[in-house]
Design a protein around this motif. Sequence first.
Motif, PDB file in Angstrom:
ATOM      1  N   TYR A   5      33.191  67.740   8.395  1.00 41.20           N
ATOM      2  CA  TYR A   5      31.617  68.002   8.227  1.00 41.20           C
ATOM      3  C   TYR A   5      30.810  66.791   7.023  1.00 41.20           C
ATOM      4  O   TYR A   5      29.615  67.107   6.712  1.00 41.20           O
ATOM      5  CB  TYR A   5      31.310  69.611   7.678  1.00 41.20           C
ATOM      6  CG  TYR A   5      31.418  69.573   5.952  1.00 41.20           C
ATOM      7  CD1 TYR A   5      30.729  69.193   5.025  1.00 41.20           C
ATOM      8  CD2 TYR A   5      33.347  70.806   6.587  1.00 41.20           C
ATOM      9  CE1 TYR A   5      31.493  69.746   4.031  1.00 41.20           C
ATOM     10  CE2 TYR A   5      33.144  70.432   4.921  1.00 41.20           C
ATOM     11  CZ  TYR A   5      32.410  70.255   3.605  1.00 41.20           C
ATOM     12  OH  TYR A   5      32.959  70.719   2.882  1.00 41.20           O
ATOM     13  N   LYS A   6      31.763  66.144   5.695  1.00 38.35           N
ATOM     14  CA  LYS A   6      30.831  65.244   4.582  1.00 38.35           C
ATOM     15  C   LYS A   6      30.323  64.404   5.575  1.00 38.35           C
ATOM     16  O   LYS A   6      30.224  63.475   6.691  1.00 38.35           O
ATOM     17  CB  LYS A   6      32.150  64.757   4.104  1.00 38.35           C
ATOM     18  CG  LYS A   6      33.067  65.848   3.484  1.00 38.35           C
ATOM     19  CD  LYS A   6      34.440  65.104   2.403  1.00 38.35           C
ATOM     20  CE  LYS A   6      34.403  66.561   2.391  1.00 38.35           C
ATOM     21  NZ  LYS A   6      35.822  65.430   1.199  1.00 38.35           N
ATOM     22  N   ASN A 119      24.987  68.877   7.747  1.00 39.83           N
ATOM     23  CA  ASN A 119      25.517  69.302   6.984  1.00 39.83           C
ATOM     24  C   ASN A 119      25.203  70.655   5.748  1.00 39.83           C
ATOM     25  O   ASN A 119      25.921  71.163   5.422  1.00 39.83           O
ATOM     26  CB  ASN A 119      26.198  68.452   6.310  1.00 39.83           C
ATOM     27  CG  ASN A 119      26.950  67.078   7.231  1.00 39.83           C
ATOM     28  OD1 ASN A 119      27.638  67.571   7.899  1.00 39.83           O
ATOM     29  ND2 ASN A 119      27.217  65.889   6.090  1.00 39.83           N
TER      30      ASN A 119
END
Length: 203
Positions: A5-6, A119
Amino acid sequence: MSTYYKKSPIRLKWYLSHWKGYVVNREWLSERERYFAVIFFKSLKRLDQEELIFLKEKYYTDIPSKSNIETDLIETYKQHSDETMANQLGMDVKDYREKRVRLENKLKRIIEEVQQEQNLLITNEAEEFTLKAGKLYLKSYDMSFLGRISPDYVLTQDGKQAKIFHKDDESVDEFIFKLGMEKEPIKESEYDYIFNCVYHWKK
């Protein structure tokens, strides 16, 4: 610890090649695949109908490209050539390519925005998370007798050694606002599929 998810580079062609695969395999997508599918379809919904259909007719094809060796499901599909699409639409190839590139650049910018939003959504909903500054994670800290965080806290580059915080931990805000740290979720939250734009094409 999950890391997908970064902030990651936007590979637009990769997204576009997975377009149909996300749809036909929607019931069997992994959590990682669902993450990217949600970002992609949320981004598509921000295009105008004409723009959406223009890209769909090139990339949403019936030509299989790559299958998953474990599930045997087709994950990606081949695109039609610019020449084929230009001929189909009665356009000059150069004009078609210029329009395609312009729309793809627009979609890439949208995906970058949506990824940041997604995010943030995942981070805010996370029940458990670690705190980090750059590549350094907070490993441990002490509280002073006045109830303040001691400046002698310990950092680590190993995310597996990072201290785990819970959503209701009152010390988190101090690390975030005073020290500029950010949350990194340990488990991604559940979220709905965003497939309406695929089936309805903004009719």
